[in-house]
Design a protein around this motif. Structure first.
Motif, PDB file in Angstrom:
ATOM      1  N   UNK A 250       0.856  -1.178   0.000  1.00  0.00           N
ATOM      2  CA  UNK A 250       0.000   0.000   0.000  1.00  0.00           C
ATOM      3  C   UNK A 250       0.893   1.228   0.000  1.00  0.00           C
ATOM      4  N   UNK A 251       0.577   2.184  -0.866  1.00  0.00           N
ATOM      5  CA  UNK A 251       1.370   3.423  -0.987  1.00  0.00           C
ATOM      6  C   UNK A 251       2.836   3.125  -1.322  1.00  0.00           C
ATOM      7  N   UNK A 252       3.086   2.045  -2.023  1.00  0.00           N
ATOM      8  CA  UNK A 252       4.440   1.698  -2.420  1.00  0.00           C
ATOM      9  C   UNK A 252       5.280   1.081  -1.323  1.00  0.00           C
ATOM     10  N   UNK A 253       4.680   0.840  -0.157  1.00  0.00           N
ATOM     11  CA  UNK A 253       5.424   0.250   0.964  1.00  0.00           C
ATOM     12  C   UNK A 253       4.738  -1.045   1.411  1.00  0.00           C
ATOM     13  N   UNK A 254       5.505  -1.862   2.106  1.00  0.00           N
ATOM     14  CA  UNK A 254       4.977  -3.132   2.587  1.00  0.00           C
ATOM     15  C   UNK A 254       3.995  -2.902   3.727  1.00  0.00           C
ATOM     16  N   UNK A 255       2.817  -3.546   3.668  1.00  0.00           N
ATOM     17  CA  UNK A 255       1.804  -3.445   4.720  1.00  0.00           C
ATOM     18  C   UNK A 255       1.571  -4.826   5.307  1.00  0.00           C
ATOM     19  N   UNK A 256       1.526  -4.889   6.624  1.00  0.00           N
ATOM     20  CA  UNK A 256       1.367  -6.191   7.269  1.00  0.00           C
ATOM     21  C   UNK A 256       0.644  -6.038   8.602  1.00  0.00           C
ATOM     22  N   UNK A 257      -0.576  -5.500   8.555  1.00  0.00           N
ATOM     23  CA  UNK A 257      -1.335  -5.335   9.796  1.00  0.00           C
ATOM     24  C   UNK A 257      -2.277  -4.156   9.708  1.00  0.00           C
ATOM     25  N   UNK A 269      -3.144   0.903  -3.944  1.00  0.00           N
ATOM     26  CA  UNK A 269      -3.076  -0.481  -3.471  1.00  0.00           C
ATOM     27  C   UNK A 269      -2.611  -1.348  -4.627  1.00  0.00           C
ATOM     28  N   UNK A 270      -1.566  -2.155  -4.386  1.00  0.00           N
ATOM     29  CA  UNK A 270      -0.988  -2.971  -5.448  1.00  0.00           C
ATOM     30  C   UNK A 270      -1.748  -4.277  -5.623  1.00  0.00           C
ATOM     31  N   UNK A 271      -1.604  -4.845  -6.782  1.00  0.00           N
ATOM     32  CA  UNK A 271      -2.220  -6.124  -7.104  1.00  0.00           C
ATOM     33  C   UNK A 271      -1.770  -7.199  -6.119  1.00  0.00           C
ATOM     34  N   UNK A 272      -2.729  -8.038  -5.683  1.00  0.00           N
ATOM     35  CA  UNK A 272      -2.431  -9.114  -4.756  1.00  0.00           C
ATOM     36  C   UNK A 272      -2.551  -8.747  -3.292  1.00  0.00           C
ATOM     37  N   UNK A 273      -2.818  -7.488  -2.996  1.00  0.00           N
ATOM     38  CA  UNK A 273      -2.950  -7.038  -1.604  1.00  0.00           C
ATOM     39  C   UNK A 273      -4.296  -7.474  -1.032  1.00  0.00           C
ATOM     40  N   UNK A 274      -4.300  -7.927   0.223  1.00  0.00           N
ATOM     41  CA  UNK A 274      -5.519  -8.324   0.923  1.00  0.00           C
ATOM     42  C   UNK A 274      -5.912  -7.249   1.924  1.00  0.00           C
ATOM     43  N   UNK A 275      -7.160  -6.804   1.867  1.00  0.00           N
ATOM     44  CA  UNK A 275      -7.686  -5.789   2.782  1.00  0.00           C
ATOM     45  C   UNK A 275      -8.811  -6.394   3.597  1.00  0.00           C
ATOM     46  N   UNK A 276      -8.796  -6.163   4.915  1.00  0.00           N
ATOM     47  CA  UNK A 276      -9.825  -6.690   5.812  1.00  0.00           C
ATOM     48  C   UNK A 276     -10.567  -5.528   6.481  1.00  0.00           C
ATOM     49  N   UNK A 277     -11.902  -5.573   6.407  1.00  0.00           N
ATOM     50  CA  UNK A 277     -12.746  -4.521   6.972  1.00  0.00           C
ATOM     51  C   UNK A 277     -13.718  -5.141   7.968  1.00  0.00           C
ATOM     52  N   UNK A 278     -14.009  -4.441   9.042  1.00  0.00           N
ATOM     53  CA  UNK A 278     -14.998  -4.897  10.009  1.00  0.00           C
ATOM     54  C   UNK A 278     -16.377  -4.416   9.602  1.00  0.00           C
ATOM     55  N   UNK A 279     -17.398  -5.076  10.132  1.00  0.00           N
ATOM     56  CA  UNK A 279     -18.781  -4.709   9.819  1.00  0.00           C
ATOM     57  C   UNK A 279     -19.045  -3.259  10.225  1.00  0.00           C
ATOM     58  N   UNK A 280     -19.751  -2.546   9.366  1.00  0.00           N
ATOM     59  CA  UNK A 280     -20.077  -1.148   9.634  1.00  0.00           C
ATOM     60  C   UNK A 280     -19.076  -0.149   9.105  1.00  0.00           C
ATOM     61  N   UNK A 281     -17.939  -0.626   8.557  1.00  0.00           N
ATOM     62  CA  UNK A 281     -16.939   0.288   7.999  1.00  0.00           C
ATOM     63  C   UNK A 281     -17.429   0.853   6.674  1.00  0.00           C
ATOM     64  N   UNK A 282     -17.337   2.168   6.449  1.00  0.00           N
ATOM     65  CA  UNK A 282     -17.691   2.735   5.136  1.00  0.00           C
ATOM     66  C   UNK A 282     -16.799   2.138   4.043  1.00  0.00           C
ATOM     67  N   UNK A 283     -17.391   1.879   2.904  1.00  0.00           N
ATOM     68  CA  UNK A 283     -16.683   1.197   1.823  1.00  0.00           C
ATOM     69  C   UNK A 283     -15.791   2.181   1.063  1.00  0.00           C
ATOM     70  N   UNK A 284     -14.482   1.918   0.964  1.00  0.00           N
ATOM     71  CA  UNK A 284     -13.645   2.727   0.061  1.00  0.00           C
ATOM     72  C   UNK A 284     -14.056   2.463  -1.387  1.00  0.00           C
TER      73      UNK A 284
END
Length: 602
Positions: A250-257, A269-284
């Protein structure tokens, strides 16, 4: 991704039925007339269903719902424009085009202006438009198959290319007419039945979760904990401070959490990245889409740029329809000009009925599959919506129905495009025999398949919209002025095609380069018709006024043939010396019991 065996069965059934109907119809195709214009005996209602079948492409079946999901009210101009284009076609072009007696669009160009050079340029543009339009059909087929099966993207494109190529090689226009008419009714069933059922569920129990109504101004929210895997590089935006988990780049840097996104910035967001959202979060949402429902519901929420894009889209779709070679070739199959006009009236009815449903499904998708706004793969909305509203067996069955309809859309549109382009190549580049038509079909089928695999896919409606812009900027001025203005000259028509087509192709190249280098291109690189169409008309008019020598000597006779009522008998087929009379071919090749059965029916 969950394997849906029902969808797999539906796609296989559609492919088998298409293969069977094409094979059965091809047995009576033996002459050039059969392969190019189906012997000019297709009755109005069947021809209307066949035109609607090939016209309702991936952009109509999947793309309209996907772009409504993403862009909201502004996207409604796509189905309106796709339908209203036939009104202009009916009023100005349909009957004169059939009375010309032409076999292909370049054939009409030469008949009207008497220039072989202009015919060659028309051939090149027909081939390019056909291939440009066919690529998103094959990409849509790949998207459909990868959505329901663990197969590579090229598998769906290969399946469509094989089935369509076989039918066109076997019987040309005569073979695909019955196939396309059948596929229209199949597509209408495949989109109308799920739409009715999902609306009943929505108005009743509302389905799983508690989807936020579209009337609320806030953006859509995730109704449950959601994990999204990004399959292509995207740029996302949020309306509020958003907390999520990101694993990848994400943003050209490694994201892990855990990550916190601010609303002021765009988040790459780069290809292959996994994003996790909790219920009630506004959708990007992807950066070019409206984030909140209030903007989504309001036309022109993006200001002057959006307004100009809308006008450009309207111009492209209203005028581009009459320049699409696979649409125009259908009117050559009618017996006379009156039948061509009647066919167009029926097409308006059939298209208007169909487009009610993808618009409705696109609105439901914003409530039930908002995660597609994160991945940018909004074209898959119509495939994923049934299971989101009805989890379990019934959702899988409805998803199978929509997948079968989507595949029918790819097959029917690809058939029409392939037969129109192959017909032009076989008659303008090759000697024009049946064997040449089959060779041209094989060659033409390979090119869009290779491009569909190599080029990145984007919104299907947007990529098809570029084909409409090219058609509106090249053949629309030529057809309108050629049918209604006696002073049109071939240098004027050629100059208009070069200016209009050249500007559209330049915009296409700029748009592709921009996608790989930061998205710097202005709005008209993706919707250029507002500039290119007036430029093409003006160039055609000015050059024609200055080049009177380029007008054919028999222009008055040509105009009389185009506009005289059918009963007066001025209409005659072209290229008789080359292909022979259609009636003679019929008498030699049909069985005796079919003699006298060629009378046109409504």
């Amino acid at each position: 991704m969950q394997l849906n065996p029902w969808a797999m069965a539906g796609i296989v059934l559609v492919a088998v039925l298409t293969f069977y109907l094409g094979h059965r119809s091809s047995r009576s195709a033996v002459s050039t007339h059969d392969f190019l214009v189906a012997r000019r005996t297709v009755r109005s209602r069947r021809n209307a269903a066949a035109i609607s079948g090939e016209y309702l492409s991936a952009a109509s079946f999947m793309g309209v719902a996907g772009i409504v999901l993403k862009d909201g009210a502004d996207a409604l101009w796509f189905p309106i424009g796709f339908t209203a284009g036939y009104l202009a076609l009916m009023l100005f072009v349909a009957a004169p085009l059939r009375r010309s007696g032409a076999y292909t669009l370049p054939d009409f160009v030469e008949m009207r202006l008497g220039s072989t050079m202009l015919r060659r340029f028309s051939t090149a543009f027909v081939v390019f438009i056909g291939i440009l339009y066919m690529v998103p059909q094959l990409q849509g087929a790949g998207l459909t198959l990868t959505t329901i099966l663990p197969v590579p993207v090229w598998a769906g494109a290969l399946l469509v290319t094989f089935v369509v190529g076989f039918n066109v090689i076997a019987g040309g226009m005569r073979a695909i007419t019955v196939v396309q008419a059948f596929q229209y009714w199949l597509k209408l069933f495949a989109i109308a039945v799920p739409a009715f059922i999902l609306c009943i569920v929505f108005l009743g129990s509302g389905g799983p979760g508690s989807a936020r109504p579209l009337g609320q101004p806030a953006p859509p929210t995730f109704t449950e904990n959601t994990t999204v895997t990004v399959q292509t590089d995207v740029t996302l935006k949020v309306t509020t401070v958003t907390v999520l988990e990101a694993y990848g780049q994400v943003e050209g840097a490694r994201a892990n959490g855990f990550a916190v996104w601010a609303p002021e910035a765009a988040h790459k967001v780069a290809k292959g990245t996994t994003l996790k959202f909790t219920a009630g979060t506004p959708v990007p949402v992807v950066s070019e889409a409206p984030a909140s429902n209030s903007d989504w519901l309001r036309p022109g929420s993006g200001g002057l740029t959006d307004l100009l894009q809308v006008y450009s889209l309207i111009l492209a779709t209203f005028l581009g329809t009459m320049g699409l070679p696979h649409v125009l070739v259908r009117f050559y199959t009618n017996p006379d000009g009156k039948a061509a006009r009647r066919t167009t009236v029926h097409v308006l009815l059939l298209l208007g009925l169909f487009y009610l449903f993808p618009t409705l499904l696109g609105a439901l998708s914003r409530m039930y599959v908002p995660e597609l706004l994160v991945t940018g793969k909004t074209d898959a909305a119509i495939l994923l919506l049934p299971s989101a509203v009805l989890p379990g067996l019934w959702g899988q069955i409805l998803g199978a129905v929509t997948a079968a309809g989507a595949f029918a859309a790819f097959l029917s549109s690809s058939s029409g495009l392939l037969v129109s382009v192959a017909g032009v190549v076989s008659t303008d580049v090759l000697p024009g025999r049946v064997r040449d038509f089959r060779v041209a079909t094989a060659i033409v089928a390979i090119v869009p398949f290779a491009l569909a695999v190599l080029l990145p896919s984007e919104d299907l409606s947007l990529s098809v919209g570029m084909s409409f812009a090219l058609a509106a900027s090249t053949f629309s001025p030529l057809l309108l002025l050629g049918v209604w203005w006696r002073k049109l000259s071939w240098p004027g028509a050629l100059a208009g095609m070069l200016v209009g087509g050249g500007l559209v192709l330049t915009a296409l190249v700029v748009n592709i380069v921009s996608k790989y280098t930061g998205g710097w291109a202005p709005w008209f690189s993706s919707q250029p018709a507002l500039i290119t169409v007036p430029a093409a008309f003006l160039t055609t008019y000015v050059v024609s006024r200055a080049t009177g020598y380029g007008r054919p000597d028999d222009v008055h006779g040509v105009m009389l043939r185009l506009h005289a009522p059918d009963p007066l008998g001025f209409m005659r087929d072209r290229a008789v010396a080359r292909f022979g009379q259609a009636e003679e071919k019929t008498e030699k090749t049909e069985k005796p019991r079919s003699t006298g059965k060629g009378r046109h029916r409504k």
